[in-house]
Design a protein around this motif. Structure first.
Motif, PDB file in Angstrom:
ATOM      1  N   ALA A  67      15.818  47.404  34.843  1.00  0.00           N
ATOM      2  CA  ALA A  67      14.445  47.014  35.202  1.00  0.00           C
ATOM      3  C   ALA A  67      13.501  48.201  35.037  1.00  0.00           C
ATOM      4  O   ALA A  67      13.881  49.347  35.264  1.00  0.00           O
ATOM      5  CB  ALA A  67      14.407  46.507  36.635  1.00  0.00           C
ATOM      6  N   VAL A  68      12.316  47.912  34.637  1.00  0.00           N
ATOM      7  CA  VAL A  68      11.291  48.953  34.496  1.00  0.00           C
ATOM      8  C   VAL A  68      10.562  49.079  35.832  1.00  0.00           C
ATOM      9  O   VAL A  68      10.034  48.087  36.344  1.00  0.00           O
ATOM     10  CB  VAL A  68      10.294  48.587  33.368  1.00  0.00           C
ATOM     11  CG1 VAL A  68       9.192  49.622  33.272  1.00  0.00           C
ATOM     12  CG2 VAL A  68      11.029  48.413  32.050  1.00  0.00           C
ATOM     13  N   PRO A  69      10.559  50.281  36.425  1.00  0.00           N
ATOM     14  CA  PRO A  69       9.854  50.451  37.710  1.00  0.00           C
ATOM     15  C   PRO A  69       8.381  50.107  37.530  1.00  0.00           C
ATOM     16  O   PRO A  69       7.765  50.440  36.535  1.00  0.00           O
ATOM     17  CB  PRO A  69      10.028  51.924  38.049  1.00  0.00           C
ATOM     18  CG  PRO A  69      11.079  52.447  37.124  1.00  0.00           C
ATOM     19  CD  PRO A  69      11.157  51.515  35.957  1.00  0.00           C
ATOM     20  N   GLY A  70       7.861  49.427  38.525  1.00  0.00           N
ATOM     21  CA  GLY A  70       6.534  49.031  38.260  1.00  0.00           C
ATOM     22  C   GLY A  70       5.556  48.979  39.276  1.00  0.00           C
ATOM     23  O   GLY A  70       4.478  48.723  39.287  1.00  0.00           O
TER      24      GLY A  70
END
Length: 108
Positions: free
Chosen positions: A105-108
């Motif tokens: 997952a891309v931290p967002g």
């Protein structure tokens, strides 16, 4: 390849293109460990964009192929398949191990 789905449930939807699903019945001659089985094609179906197919476990044996050029499917499994059986036309089979790619997952 002709294959089963181990002990997993599977659904897939065709995103683009067209595919042919050939369904097979497997008869084990004297049991799973005793060599080749008998494979019999029971039906063939063509899926087109947006159509869904569902599979469940060892009794669901099929082969999927693109009809005309490229086809894209999205598969969802209700339990990852670590390995399944892949069959040759003559009824011989082998265990085929699965490999999965995970995208973090891309931290967002």
């Amino acid at each position: 390849a002709i294959h089963d789905h181990a002990d997993s449930d599977c659904a897939f939807v065709l995103q683009t293109g067209a595919i042919t699903c050939e369904n097979y019945r497997v008869a084990w001659n004297g049991g799973y460990e005793n060599g080749p089985c008998e494979l019999r094609r029971t039906s063939t179906r063509t899926l087109r964009t947006g159509e869904i197919d569902m599979r469940s476990g060892h009794l669901s044996v099929h082969r999927v192929a693109s009809c005309d050029g490229r086809a894209v499917t999205l598969h969802v499994y209700a339990k990852p398949i670590d390995a399944c059986l892949a069959f040759d036309e003559d009824g011989t089979y082998r265990v085929s191990r699965s490999v999965y790619d995970t995208v973090p997952a891309v931290p967002g």
